[in-house]
Design a protein around this motif. Structure first.
Motif, PDB file in Angstrom:
ATOM      1  N   PRO A 124       0.818  -1.232   0.000  1.00 50.76           N
ATOM      2  CA  PRO A 124       0.000   0.000   0.000  1.00 50.76           C
ATOM      3  C   PRO A 124       0.843   1.270   0.000  1.00 50.76           C
ATOM      4  CG  PRO A 124      -0.458  -1.363   1.943  1.00 50.76           C
ATOM      5  CD  PRO A 124       0.571  -2.082   1.137  1.00 50.76           C
ATOM      6  N   GLN A 176      -1.082   7.238  -0.869  1.00 53.01           N
ATOM      7  CA  GLN A 176      -0.624   6.835   0.460  1.00 53.01           C
ATOM      8  C   GLN A 176       0.670   7.548   0.830  1.00 53.01           C
ATOM      9  OE1 GLN A 176      -2.045   4.341   2.854  1.00 53.01           O
ATOM     10  NE2 GLN A 176      -3.678   5.370   1.732  1.00 53.01           N
ATOM     11  N   ARG A 179      -1.243  13.018   1.199  1.00 55.48           N
ATOM     12  CA  ARG A 179      -2.293  12.969   2.210  1.00 55.48           C
ATOM     13  C   ARG A 179      -2.366  14.279   2.966  1.00 55.48           C
ATOM     14  NH1 ARG A 179      -0.807   8.689   4.800  1.00 55.48           N
ATOM     15  NH2 ARG A 179       0.088   9.796   6.575  1.00 55.48           N
ATOM     16  N   ALA A 236     -23.025  14.537   5.901  1.00 54.11           N
ATOM     17  CA  ALA A 236     -21.931  14.332   6.844  1.00 54.11           C
ATOM     18  C   ALA A 236     -21.369  12.924   6.712  1.00 54.11           C
ATOM     19  CB  ALA A 236     -22.424  14.572   8.264  1.00 54.11           C
ATOM     20  N   PHE A 258     -19.461  12.701   3.361  1.00 52.19           N
ATOM     21  CA  PHE A 258     -18.245  13.483   3.504  1.00 52.19           C
ATOM     22  C   PHE A 258     -17.222  12.731   4.354  1.00 52.19           C
ATOM     23  CE2 PHE A 258     -15.802  16.362   6.186  1.00 52.19           C
ATOM     24  CZ  PHE A 258     -15.147  17.111   5.229  1.00 52.19           C
ATOM     25  N   VAL A 286     -15.757   9.665   2.419  1.00 54.93           N
ATOM     26  CA  VAL A 286     -14.834  10.069   1.356  1.00 54.93           C
ATOM     27  C   VAL A 286     -13.553  10.604   1.966  1.00 54.93           C
ATOM     28  CG1 VAL A 286     -14.495  11.726  -0.516  1.00 54.93           C
ATOM     29  CG2 VAL A 286     -16.649  10.499  -0.320  1.00 54.93           C
ATOM     30  N   PHE A 287     -13.726  11.402   2.954  1.00 56.24           N
ATOM     31  CA  PHE A 287     -12.574  12.011   3.585  1.00 56.24           C
ATOM     32  C   PHE A 287     -11.667  10.951   4.212  1.00 56.24           C
ATOM     33  CE2 PHE A 287     -10.526  14.094   7.217  1.00 56.24           C
ATOM     34  CZ  PHE A 287      -9.898  15.131   6.561  1.00 56.24           C
ATOM     35  N   VAL A 320     -11.459   7.796   3.331  1.00 55.49           N
ATOM     36  CA  VAL A 320     -10.788   7.014   2.286  1.00 55.49           C
ATOM     37  C   VAL A 320      -9.591   7.775   1.765  1.00 55.49           C
ATOM     38  CG1 VAL A 320     -11.086   6.121  -0.045  1.00 55.49           C
ATOM     39  CG2 VAL A 320     -12.824   5.706   1.679  1.00 55.49           C
ATOM     40  N   LEU A 321      -9.784   9.079   1.587  1.00 54.89           N
ATOM     41  CA  LEU A 321      -8.699   9.873   1.014  1.00 54.89           C
ATOM     42  C   LEU A 321      -7.506  10.004   1.953  1.00 54.89           C
ATOM     43  CD1 LEU A 321     -10.596  12.797  -0.734  1.00 54.89           C
ATOM     44  CD2 LEU A 321      -9.201  11.053  -1.808  1.00 54.89           C
ATOM     45  N   THR A 322      -7.763  10.046   3.234  1.00 58.02           N
ATOM     46  CA  THR A 322      -6.662  10.341   4.147  1.00 58.02           C
ATOM     47  C   THR A 322      -6.217   9.121   4.958  1.00 58.02           C
ATOM     48  OG1 THR A 322      -8.212  11.013   5.844  1.00 58.02           O
ATOM     49  CG2 THR A 322      -7.404  12.728   4.380  1.00 58.02           C
ATOM     50  N   ARG A 323      -6.858   7.996   4.725  1.00 63.63           N
ATOM     51  CA  ARG A 323      -6.493   6.814   5.529  1.00 63.63           C
ATOM     52  C   ARG A 323      -5.148   6.246   5.059  1.00 63.63           C
ATOM     53  NH1 ARG A 323     -10.836   2.358   7.022  1.00 63.63           N
ATOM     54  NH2 ARG A 323     -11.706   4.276   7.805  1.00 63.63           N
ATOM     55  N   LYS A 324      -4.442   5.711   6.013  1.00 65.36           N
ATOM     56  CA  LYS A 324      -3.150   5.090   5.668  1.00 65.36           C
ATOM     57  C   LYS A 324      -3.324   3.577   5.677  1.00 65.36           C
ATOM     58  CE  LYS A 324       1.663   5.552   6.826  1.00 65.36           C
ATOM     59  NZ  LYS A 324       2.588   6.357   7.656  1.00 65.36           N
ATOM     60  N   PHE A 325      -3.083   2.968   4.522  1.00 68.65           N
ATOM     61  CA  PHE A 325      -3.250   1.517   4.441  1.00 68.65           C
ATOM     62  C   PHE A 325      -1.905   0.834   4.683  1.00 68.65           C
ATOM     63  CE2 PHE A 325      -6.700   3.162   1.916  1.00 68.65           C
ATOM     64  CZ  PHE A 325      -7.768   2.411   2.367  1.00 68.65           C
ATOM     65  N   VAL A 326      -1.949  -0.218   5.452  1.00 70.14           N
ATOM     66  CA  VAL A 326      -0.733  -1.026   5.663  1.00 70.14           C
ATOM     67  C   VAL A 326      -1.120  -2.486   5.533  1.00 70.14           C
ATOM     68  CG1 VAL A 326       0.531   0.586   7.124  1.00 70.14           C
ATOM     69  CG2 VAL A 326      -1.128  -0.970   8.148  1.00 70.14           C
TER      70      VAL A 326
END
Lengths: 530, 520
Positions: free
Chosen positions: A11, A17, A22, B495, B498, B501-502, B504-510
């Motif tokens: 990822p 990412q 971000r 809300a 929003f 979407v928000f 998903v955009l800012t999440r950190k996937f590991v």
């Protein structure tokens, strides 16, 4: 492990990412919010234009000083100081300048009034003839600076004069079904209205009513008369049954009511405090109008048993002379015209009375009234302006539109204009010939003061200033919170998390630089999201 | 020459003072046992003329001096330079078929106001019309303020002036508005009575007892101001249709002042030039009129109450009970109208008018429909269900949503003994949230249509208007608690979207590597 790695991309290689991307996303959200705040503020705030607050307070503090110069005959030279101090004590709004003898002609402006010596007390035009005996100071004070009659109506540029003939009960034997109102007005009212045309405009209307019952029962006296006690007079006007005024304009109305008591209740007399009948048949209601009770002689036909149709009476101008004399006196009082001191006689050889009909008032009275009204207007408009500014300051939800702003400014401008005229009076009056300039000067003062008053009260009563009081801030928040609260929480949390991560990263970087430690990237994930 | 002029002017001055007051009450027993009473109070201001609007520029109006003429009304008329004025406030449905024509033709339900004014001068007709509406609303305590631009029309033919229009070289225009939801009540009658010289304390107006007047099956008050060469005339009238059979305990149609109004005329109005009671005598049957009338003429009994004191209680008595005339149901008017709004849908409907000519001759009718913009006509769907072309002279003013009503005026031609059906599709408007009245579920009252029979030469002068009952239209009405729910719901959805979407955009996937034993 290899199969896992082959099935999923790492990822951290996806472009969004990337830490910087971000952070950009989060930052752009915040930038948009910050940029939108002014727009939101502008579209939801109430229009509150600035009012010239400090100017209003400064102007409201100013004292009006209307100049007034009196020239005394040489013989009164000792009285100069006494007259000056006398005026200073009673009338602060007057700037009295008293000169005597040869000084009068020396000063470059002609005096408004002259006092000459004569054995009788008399006024002619703007000259007062005063004997040596008696107090000149008191005479001048009562002529030029009388107290305002509290019964006088407040100043308005236009009054409606409403004359009403009321038959208490027209069907009870005798009815007045007409009156020579136009001639009576021509004789008794027009002289007053034309003499005061410099101060007010007048609209005159009249009506006759055939049923005007009283709201109370008059007291029955001996010998068949009826009486009105002083308490009855206070509730005499029966507003529920008498249609006196109309609402077709906002001008204040002065009512003059000629009340003809019912044939069964005649004569109707006004009683004194001690219960004895008064000789007067008229009374005045302060600031409202006047009432005259007209007791007609009983119906000519003998009082037989069988009811007969009402006798119809028409009042001629001569019948109305006494009543309208009372009306004209009441009108003089209601319009605030100062009374002459009783000892003073008016010279008939006054040159100003050479016009078609003599004016009922002297120049002294009209001038004094002009000064009193100007003073009253200036004071009222100062008060109104101050209250307007204060109210706007105190109530934050009150909108102030352009109209209000202009009205306040206009009123302030007119006030300033009055004070300007007063401050450089010596120059403006220079070239004037006697007689006309004083009245012209005073009436221009009054015109500006009336303008100031009208505009200030228009601003104070502007309907637009009430609009937003009915949409309180609580409603606004009740609508906004469901959206904003729930949308803001992820934003704030994300921002905080990112700031925290960034700070930690920086600390570790610094530590790595210092200690030459391992790689941050390969370390365990700092945060986990569920 | 000069002296003659002065003499003439002084003469008119004296004549100009004359004002006249006449009162009249006419009572008629109707076929269905009811009693129609019509009061008419007329005040003539001799030699007066309406105000020329060009003189409105001069601030100083000539003084108002009135003796009998109501001052408050005179002021309004002069301030807005009104030449002719008609105001009616009615409640109930006038049953033309059974009651015939009313004495005063303005019987449309609710409030109706129309005025003729001249164009010219400093303020436009529409400004003065607005001022007039508000002034009369204040004078009569009626919601005439609702007769705003959204209800104001200017029909070309249906309302000709009743009096004359002064020849000032200025065009005169008509403004007409009606508001069917207005209910006439005591608060309108009280100021109305104050306009009368004798109020309700003497003369015929004593009979105007609000308890009885507003209890009547049909009641209405009217104010008419018109000008003719004699002077300006103000006519105030009250009409009512009472039901003596309902009031009385027996089944008799007897009536008297006492039973109809619960009052008697005790005192004459001292300033009335004439005070007349006219009783229309029934054409058949045995009855007794009491007291003896002053004279009888053309089947009418006249009582002259002018300056004749004494207690008047005029009555008519029948010997037997009243029998409802089932057999005789022929309409009393030359034509009958039924008007309906058909539909079950909330967005469309059909306006249907059925006109029946009750007489043998051909009848030309002027048909006027003034419709608020909430109902819009599809003119192309207008159908006349008849063989011949019986509709002509159509004029139609389009409604403007939220601003102006539609006006439909046309001439219908009915051959003798025929029935004409006219139908037209309509669209019902979808209102804004704030445009709904407080009792939105009740529906909207639509103003009555007006039919005016045309004389054979085509003129409408001296023709009486015929008002249909009003219609009630049910518009799509929202649930008024909805907006807040909608705000809440929309906000939650927005809300939620929003937030997702928000996130998903800012999440950190590991990639979480699981322990080997976890895969077993």
């Amino acid at each position: 492990m290899p199969p896992v790695a082959s099935r999923f991309r790492d990822p951290s290689t996806i472009f969004f990412q990337n830490d910087s991307v971000r952070r950009c996303i989060i930052a752009s959200y915040w930038i948009i919010i910050v940029l939108a705040i002014p727009l939101w503020w502008k579209t939801t705030s109430i229009e509150r234009l600035g009012l010239p607050t400090s100017q209003v307070y400064a102007e409201a503090e100013k004292k009006l000083r209307i100049p007034l110069s009196i020239c005394l005959d040489e013989i009164f030279i000792d009285e100069v100081a006494k007259v000056m101090t006398g005026f200073q004590d009673t009338a602060e709004y007057l700037d009295v300048k008293v000169t005597a003898g040869w000084e009068c002609n020396q000063s470059n402006s002609s005096s408004d009034y002259t006092v000459a010596w004569e054995d009788k007390l008399e006024i002619q035009d703007r000259t007062l003839y005063h004997p040596l005996s008696g107090s000149l100071t008191n005479t001048l004070k009562s002529l030029l600076a009388p107290q305002i009659d509290p019964r006088a109506a407040q100043y308005a540029p236009r009054y409606r004069l409403s004359f009403t003939l009321l038959n208490e009960d027209g069907s009870a034997g005798q009815v007045v079904n007409g009156w020579d109102i136009q001639e009576a007005i021509q004789r008794h009212v027009s002289p007053i209205t034309s003499a005061l045309s410099m101060l007010h405009n007048f609209t005159i209307e009249s009506q006759v009513q055939f049923h005007a019952p009283l709201a109370f029962e008059p007291q029955s006296l001996s010998e068949g008369a009826y009486g009105l006690t002083p308490e009855d007079l206070t509730v005499f006007v029966n507003s529920a049954e008498w249609t006196l005024s109309s609402s077709s304009s906002n001008d204040p109305v002065l009512h003059f009511v000629l009340f003809v008591p019912s044939a069964e209740r005649r004569p109707l007399r006004i009683l004194n405090e001690d219960g004895t009948p008064s000789t007067s048949s008229a009374f005045l209601i302060p600031q409202w109008g006047g009432i005259v009770i007209l007791n007609l002689p009983s119906p000519s036909s003998s009082q037989d048993e069988s009811p007969s149709p009402s006798e119809r009476v028409r009042l001629t101008a001569d019948d109305l002379r006494q009543s309208f004399g009372a009306f004209s006196r009441q009108m003089t009082t209601l319009l605030g015209v100062p009374k002459l001191p009783p000892a003073i006689s008016v010279s008939s050889s006054s040159p100003s009375s050479s016009s078609s009909f003599s004016t009922p008032f002297t120049h002294w009275q009209i001038d004094t009234l002009l000064r009193l009204r100007t003073h009253e207007n200036i004071r009222r408009s100062q008060d109104t302006l101050r209250s307007t500014v204060k109210v706007v300051d105190e109530i934050e939800g009150m909108p102030v539109g352009e109209e209000v702003q202009n009205q306040v400014r206009g009123s302030l401008g007119a006030l300033k204009h009055v004070l300007e005229i007063l401050s450089d009076d010596g120059n403006t009056q220079l070239t004037a010939t006697p007689n006309t300039p004083t009245s012209q000067y005073l009436s221009s003062l009054l015109a500006y003061s009336a303008r100031a008053l009208t505009l200030s009260s228009k601003a104070f009563f502007n309907p637009g200033m009430l609009a937003m009081l009915y949409f309180p801030a609580e409603h606004k928040y009740a609508v906004y919170t469901p959206l904003f609260a729930s949308a803001m929480i992820p934003l704030v949390v994300a921002a905080m998390r990112e700031v925290k991560a960034w700070m930690k990263e920086r600390k570790e970087k610094r530590a790595a630089l210092g200690g030459g430690g391992g790689e941050v990237r390969d370390g365990p994930p700092e945060q986990r999201e569920d | 020459m000069l002296w003659t002029a002065i003499l003439l002017s002084s003469l008119t001055f004296v004549l100009g003072q004359t004002e006249e007051f006449q009162e009249k009450l006419s009572i008629k027993s109707l076929r269905d046992g009811r009693v129609a009473s019509s009061f008419s109070f007329s005040i003539l201001l001799r030699d007066a003329s309406p105000r020329d609007p060009r003189f409105l520029a001069f601030d100083d109006d000539d003084s108002h001096h009135y003796t009998l003429f109501p001052l408050t009304l005179g002021q309004i008329l002069r301030q807005y330079a009104v030449t002719e004025l008609h105001l009616t406030l009615n409640a109930g449905k006038w049953n033309y078929d059974a009651w015939g024509y009313p004495d005063e033709s303005g019987v449309g339900v609710g409030a109706e106001l129309r005025a003729w004014m001249a164009e010219g001068g400093p303020s436009s007709i529409d400004d003065r019309w607005r001022g007039l509406r508000n002034a009369l609303a204040g004078l009569f305590c009626a919601s005439l303020g609702s007769l705003d631009e959204q209800r104001t029309t200017s029909p070309a033919l249906s309302f000709p002036p009743d009096g004359y229009l002064p020849d000032w070289g200025l065009p005169h225009e008509l403004r007409h508005a009606s508001y069917a939801s207005e209910h006439v009540c005591t608060e309108n009658l009280t100021p109305f009575l104050k306009l009368l010289p004798c109020k309700s304390l003497s003369g015929l107006a004593t009979l105007l007892n609000p308890h009885r007047l507003f209890d009547a099956d049909w009641h209405g008050i009217g104010l008419h101001v018109l000008w003719h060469p004699e002077g300006v005339e103000v006519r105030l009238n009250v009409q009512l249709v009472s039901d003596p059979i309902r009031i009385s305990s027996s089944r008799k149609q007897d009536w008297s002042f006492k039973t109809l109004f619960d009052r008697k005329v005790q005192k004459p109005c001292p300033v009335a030039k004439s005070s007349l009671v006219v009783v229309n005598l029934p054409s058949s049957g045995i009855y007794r009129v009491d007291p003896e009338p002053s004279f009888i003429k053309d089947g009418k009994a006249y009582y002259d109450l002018t300056n004749s004191p004494g207690s008047w209680n005029i009555k008519t008595v029948w010997p037997g009970d009243f029998e409802y005339p089932f057999s005789d149901s022929t309409p009393l008017v030359p034509f009958s109208v039924r008007r309906k709004l058909l539909s079950s849908a909330q967005d469309t409907g059909k306006l249907s008018i059925v006109v029946t000519n009750n007489q043998e001759e051909q009848l030309d009718l002027l048909y006027l429909e003034t419709m608020p913009w909430i109902i819009q006509f599809y003119l192309h769907t207008a159908r006349v269900y008849s063989d011949e072309n019986l509709i002509s002279n159509i004029s139609y003013t389009l409604p403007v949503p939220h601003a102006r009503p539609g006006t439909f005026e046309s001439v219908l031609t009915l051959p003798g003994r025929s029935t004409l059906t006219f139908a037209m599709d309509v669209q019902k408007a979808f209102l804004r949230y704030t445009e709904h009245p407080p009792d939105a579920q009740r529906g909207w009252d639509l103003p009555p249509a007006v039919f005016t029979p045309l004389a054979h030469n085509g003129s409408t002068k001296q023709m009486r208007q015929f008002y249909t009952p009003s219609l009630l239209v049910d518009l799509a009405t929202p649930d008024f608690s909805m907006p807040y729910n909608v705000i809440m719901f929309t906000c939650s959805v927005v809300a939620f979207i929003f937030g997702s979407v928000f996130n998903v955009l800012t999440r950190k996937f590991v990639i979480v590597r699981l322990e080997a034993n976890g895969q077993k």
